[in-house]
Design an enzyme around this catalytic site. Structure first.
Site, short mmCIF file in Angstrom:
data_model
loop_
_atom_site.label_atom_id
_atom_site.label_comp_id
_atom_site.label_asym_id
_atom_site.label_seq_id
_atom_site.Cartn_x
_atom_site.Cartn_y
_atom_site.Cartn_z
N LYS A 88 0.83 -1.21 0.00
CA LYS A 88 0.00 0.00 0.00
C LYS A 88 0.86 1.26 0.00
CE LYS A 88 -4.24 -1.80 1.90
NZ LYS A 88 -5.07 -1.94 3.07
N LYS B 166 -5.10 -10.50 -5.33
CA LYS B 166 -6.23 -10.84 -4.47
C LYS B 166 -7.47 -10.02 -4.87
CE LYS B 166 -6.69 -8.77 -0.46
NZ LYS B 166 -6.53 -8.28 0.91
N LYS C 115 -11.34 -5.19 -1.74
CA LYS C 115 -12.60 -4.43 -1.66
C LYS C 115 -12.60 -3.16 -2.46
CE LYS C 115 -13.47 -5.24 3.07
NZ LYS C 115 -12.15 -5.14 3.67
#
Ligand code: TYM
Length: 331
Positions: free
Chosen positions: A112, A197, A200
């Site tokens: 991130k 992955k 969201k």
């Protein structure tokens, strides 16, 4: 009795990955066999750029979806993290137990932080200290088991290290927890990029993400357009054929069976995708229906959360107080 703790972060709409990797087991197994607590970890949602109104909305939606997925307040405790102060109290003690280096080694932090740097943005300090808060979430309750998807394994290892270190230095205070993962679909991949992955929120493109509240037609389209691999033979190989392997995992998780065996039943990608789409739609159907009913009665959900927070506070307080004293605080 075994104690179980797990959580979901309201940074975006919940996905099929959240459901198959975590929530479904919480409802079908964990709440029936242990004293289980499930938490909407809203404080964690503040570690990235956020809009207050959206976080509030998503937190309520996540709680509603946990109940819609089958969590039963008569069997388990459902609550929101920010309504129980013990998480923040213990988080600071975890920051005083962890080292800067071990926080910086966390893969999720590195990824991130790199994404933000590429966008020219800055990273919040809380993104770095995130695992300390997560450790506090778990250790405050003396949880033995933490049912999560595979992506959380490294955070769980760190939580164990912190518990052991604290116990050795200051006297036994915490249970050393262990992660549990589902047998299949422990890591559901993005349908458009099967090497990442299914997440969201972070992605700009959402066509590879199945959201729990997507309309059946939208689910179907997303699955039918899933990226597959070159070649046309259906075989289960996560390394060489990640797209097809992901579809087989999802099919096995939704309709039952073993992904490798299922591969033998198909001779075209189209047929496989059709069955995956149907299986996902059927899996999500009752959840969507129950969500609509619960969303029509927000006062019920609020009451469940209020009671959940009350119980959670009572469980966490004595252990967090003991940790304060063990560290030398007058508390
Ligand atoms: P979060 O909100 O990203 O995800 C919630 C749960 O869903 C699982 N999951 C997946 N499983 C399989 N495939 C996927 N594509 C997928 N995406 C998500 C996650 O593994 C997780 O179990 N840091 C945690 C939240 C947290 C927590 C905790 C969890 C905070 N404190 C304490 C357990 C215990 C997170 O970001 O989960």
């Amino acid at each position: 009795m075994t104690r179980i703790f797990s959580g979901v972060k309201p940074t975006g709409h919940l996905t099929l990955g959240n459901y198959l990797g975590a929530m479904r087991r919480w409802a079908e197994e964990d709440q029936h066999r242990a004293d289980a607590l499930f938490c909407v970890v809203d404080l964690h949602a503040l570690t990235v750029e956020h809009d207050p109104a959206r976080v509030r909305r998503l937190s309520r939606q996540a709680a509603t979806l946990l109940l819609a997925a089958g969590l039963d307040p008569a069997l388990c405790t459902v609550f929101v993290q920010s309504q129980v102060d013990e998480h923040l109290r213990l988080s600071y003690l975890m920051e005083c137990t962890a080292s800067d280096g071990e926080m910086r080694r966390m893969i999720q932090y590195k990824e991130k932080a790199a994404q933000e740097a590429a966008r020219g943005g800055t990273v919040r300090l809380s993104l770095l200290t995130y695992p300390a808060l997560m450790a506090a979430d778990i250790l405050a309750y003396g949880a033995h088991e933490v049912p999560v998807g595979e992506d959380q394994a490294q955070h769980l290892e760190l939580t164990r290290d912190l518990a052991v270190r604290f116990n050795q230095r200051y006297g036994t205070t915490f249970v050393v927890p262990r992660a549990t993962h589902p047998a299949v679909a422990a890591r559901v991949m993005d349908l458009q990029d099967p090497t990442s992955k299914m997440g969201k929120s972070e992605q700009v493109r959402t066509s590879g993400i199945v959201y729990l509240l997507d309309e059946p037609e939208v689910v179907r389209k997303k699955v039918m357009r899933a990226v597959t691999d070159t070649g046309s033979e259906v075989a289960y190989d996560r390394e060489k054929r990640p797209g097809v392997a992901n579809l087989l995992d999802v099919l096995a998780a939704c309709a039952g069976g073993d992904p490798e065996r299922l591969a033998e039943e198909y001779d075209s990608y189209g047929a496989l995708k059709g069955d995956v789409a149907a299986a996902v739609v059927e899996t999500l159907r009752p959840l969507r229906k129950r969500h609509a009913e619960l969303a029509a009665d927000p006062s019920y959900v609020d009451e469940v959360l209020r009671r959940g927070a009350e119980r959670a506070r009572g469980l966490a307080r004595p252990r967090v107080d003991a940790a304060f004293r063990a560290l030398g605080l007058l508390g």
